[in-house]
Design a protein around this motif. Structure first.
Motif, PDB file in Angstrom:
ATOM      1  N   ALA A 134     -14.394  89.055  41.625  1.00 42.14           N
ATOM      2  CA  ALA A 134     -13.567  88.460  40.261  1.00 42.14           C
ATOM      3  C   ALA A 134     -13.323  89.101  40.110  1.00 42.14           C
ATOM      4  N   ALA A 135     -13.118  90.596  39.218  1.00 44.18           N
ATOM      5  CA  ALA A 135     -12.800  91.837  39.368  1.00 44.18           C
ATOM      6  C   ALA A 135     -11.384  92.102  39.673  1.00 44.18           C
ATOM      7  N   GLU A 136     -11.224  92.339  41.652  1.00 37.82           N
ATOM      8  CA  GLU A 136     -10.687  91.873  42.325  1.00 37.82           C
ATOM      9  C   GLU A 136      -9.277  91.556  41.926  1.00 37.82           C
ATOM     10  N   ALA A 137      -9.941  89.870  41.929  1.00 37.27           N
ATOM     11  CA  ALA A 137      -8.795  88.802  41.851  1.00 37.27           C
ATOM     12  C   ALA A 137      -8.090  88.435  40.658  1.00 37.27           C
ATOM     13  N   GLY A 138      -9.008  88.657  39.917  1.00 32.08           N
ATOM     14  CA  GLY A 138      -8.006  88.722  38.142  1.00 32.08           C
ATOM     15  C   GLY A 138      -7.964  88.062  37.423  1.00 32.08           C
ATOM     16  N   ARG A 139      -9.958  87.460  37.913  1.00 30.46           N
ATOM     17  CA  ARG A 139     -10.281  86.386  37.058  1.00 30.46           C
ATOM     18  C   ARG A 139     -11.141  87.142  35.993  1.00 30.46           C
ATOM     19  N   PRO A 140     -11.265  85.920  34.799  1.00 24.20           N
ATOM     20  CA  PRO A 140     -12.363  85.755  34.196  1.00 24.20           C
ATOM     21  C   PRO A 140     -13.833  86.844  34.088  1.00 24.20           C
ATOM     22  N   MET A 141     -14.609  87.500  34.151  1.00 23.21           N
ATOM     23  CA  MET A 141     -16.208  87.344  34.756  1.00 23.21           C
ATOM     24  C   MET A 141     -16.767  86.881  33.607  1.00 23.21           C
ATOM     25  N   GLY A 142     -16.913  85.836  32.492  1.00 30.56           N
ATOM     26  CA  GLY A 142     -17.093  84.706  32.055  1.00 30.56           C
ATOM     27  C   GLY A 142     -17.913  84.094  33.148  1.00 30.56           C
ATOM     28  N   GLY A 143     -18.967  83.100  32.325  1.00 24.36           N
ATOM     29  CA  GLY A 143     -20.325  82.630  33.218  1.00 24.36           C
ATOM     30  C   GLY A 143     -21.329  82.921  33.915  1.00 24.36           C
ATOM     31  N   GLY A 144     -22.157  83.763  33.158  1.00 22.12           N
ATOM     32  CA  GLY A 144     -23.294  84.951  33.905  1.00 22.12           C
ATOM     33  C   GLY A 144     -22.453  85.538  35.288  1.00 22.12           C
ATOM     34  N   ASP A 145     -23.242  85.270  36.285  1.00 22.34           N
ATOM     35  CA  ASP A 145     -23.232  85.795  37.634  1.00 22.34           C
ATOM     36  C   ASP A 145     -22.739  85.003  38.151  1.00 22.34           C
ATOM     37  N   ILE A 147     -19.461  83.051  38.161  1.00 23.21           N
ATOM     38  CA  ILE A 147     -18.105  83.769  39.415  1.00 23.21           C
ATOM     39  C   ILE A 147     -18.526  84.772  40.442  1.00 23.21           C
ATOM     40  N   SER A 148     -19.136  85.734  40.476  1.00 18.63           N
ATOM     41  CA  SER A 148     -19.337  86.722  40.669  1.00 18.63           C
ATOM     42  C   SER A 148     -19.995  86.552  42.561  1.00 18.63           C
ATOM     43  N   GLU A 149     -21.052  85.252  42.062  1.00 15.30           N
ATOM     44  CA  GLU A 149     -21.934  84.184  43.394  1.00 15.30           C
ATOM     45  C   GLU A 149     -20.102  83.119  44.143  1.00 15.30           C
ATOM     46  N   CYS A 150     -19.125  83.496  44.218  1.00 19.22           N
ATOM     47  CA  CYS A 150     -17.990  82.170  44.440  1.00 19.22           C
ATOM     48  C   CYS A 150     -18.551  80.905  43.982  1.00 19.22           C
ATOM     49  N   LEU A 177     -13.753  84.100  50.943  1.00 21.79           N
ATOM     50  CA  LEU A 177     -14.927  82.784  49.877  1.00 21.79           C
ATOM     51  C   LEU A 177     -14.400  83.513  49.088  1.00 21.79           C
ATOM     52  N   THR A 178     -13.711  81.598  47.539  1.00 21.32           N
ATOM     53  CA  THR A 178     -13.934  82.221  46.285  1.00 21.32           C
ATOM     54  C   THR A 178     -14.337  80.938  45.618  1.00 21.32           C
TER      55      THR A 178
END
Length: 309
Positions: A134-145, A147-150, A177-178
């Motif tokens: 998520a960090a490299e995609a320029g997206r917020p990291m909110g919503g717990g874990d 986003i990081s698990e696609c 995967l996103t």
């Protein structure tokens, strides 16, 4: 051999590429039986505990799949099979790019938050970046874990999106995967970076298609500049608002983008590749909590498509 298991011809192509030793120098359980167990689960989508007894202990099959998803073994096997196909001239390098959304089962949510150092990393050079951070995609990291698990929220609930590039014979060449709410256009460069077919002899892996086809979602100037910089011919239709903007600017708007309507008809290859992938029930619905394990599941399905086509 059961229904859906690897045939003798498919196993003969795959056997020589498999790792020889197990953990700490021990011997692996029978490769063919375990791989057929993984394939059965990918094809049917059953829970690991419900695997038929003919595949041996379900824990062995599940752990092998998770381990090979983490260390890049599935991706290495796919690369070797692609290299053998390319050496025999059986890859059509007219590549089509698109994405598809996959509904995540309720069991896919709730992955524990773990430090980055504790997450298993894929092997270097074996597609370590196919899960979009998520960090490299320029997206917020909110919503717990999530986003990081696609996992992303959309109208249908939790979804994951598979971005893929397919060659002219409807076989996926690259996967990313996103979360399901990510756009298609910004991921074009990332998807094409995953196209890397090794040479069987001397030379760098082939990573440049002869031609790229994509729909209007990929028609940004940034994507066109990227393709021109790499010397890749492309057929991407221009959106109506872009055409009006170019006409309103007059001579400053630049020349119209070239578009070959006859060649664009070949873009259906990526749609047919998606249909083949979603013929595997564990790909059509995501059951895994971890993105790297789900990526391994998609890679197994892709590997079987290459072996059977």
């Amino acid at each position: 051999m059961g229904r859906g298991d690897s045939t003798n011809a498919e196993w003969h192509r795959l056997e020589s590429f498999l790792p020889r030793g197990g953990a700490r120098g021990g011997r692996w359980s029978d490769h063919r039986r375990v791989i057929n167990g993984v394939l059965y689960r990918v094809r049917t989508g059953v829970q690991w505990r419900d695997l038929p007894e003919r595949f041996g202990p379900w824990e062995t099959v599940c752990k092998r799949h998770r381990r090979w998803s983490a260390d890049g073994t599935w991706e290495r096997l796919l690369s070797l099979v692609q290299a053998a196909e390319d050496a025999e001239g059986r890859i059509d390098w007219d590549v089509s790019v698109d994405s598809t959304a996959v509904r995540a089962h309720q069991h896919a949510a709730g992955a524990r938050k773990v430090p980055p150092a504790a997450v298993p990393q894929k092997g270097a050079g074996q597609g370590a970046n196919r899960v979009e951070p998520a960090a490299e995609a320029g997206r917020p990291m909110g919503g717990g874990d999530q986003i990081s698990e696609c996992l992303g929220r959309s109208r249908g609930g939790f979804t994951t999106k598979i971005h893929l590039a397919a060659e002219g014979r409807c076989r996926p060449l690259g996967l990313v995967l996103t979360p399901g709410h990510y756009g298609d256009g910004p991921l074009l460069e990332r998807v094409l970076e995953q196209v890397s077919v090794p040479r069987t002899g001397v030379g760098r892996p082939r990573s440049r298609p002869d031609h790229v086809l994509a729909d209007k979602a990929y028609t940004s100037r940034k994507n066109r500049r990227y393709l021109r910089r790499r010397g890749i011919r492309h057929t991407i239709p221009e959106r109506l608002d872009q055409q009006r903007h170019r006409h309103n600017r007059g001579s400053d708007g630049g020349r119209p983008t070239g578009f070959d309507s006859e060649r664009y008809k070949k873009r259906n290859t990526v749609e047919r590749a998606v249909n083949r992938l979603k013929g595997f029930r564990a790909v059509a619905t995501r059951y895994e909590k971890r993105a790297y394990v789900y990526l391994g599941t998609v890679t197994v399905a892709t590997l079987m498509i290459w072996l059977r086509t």
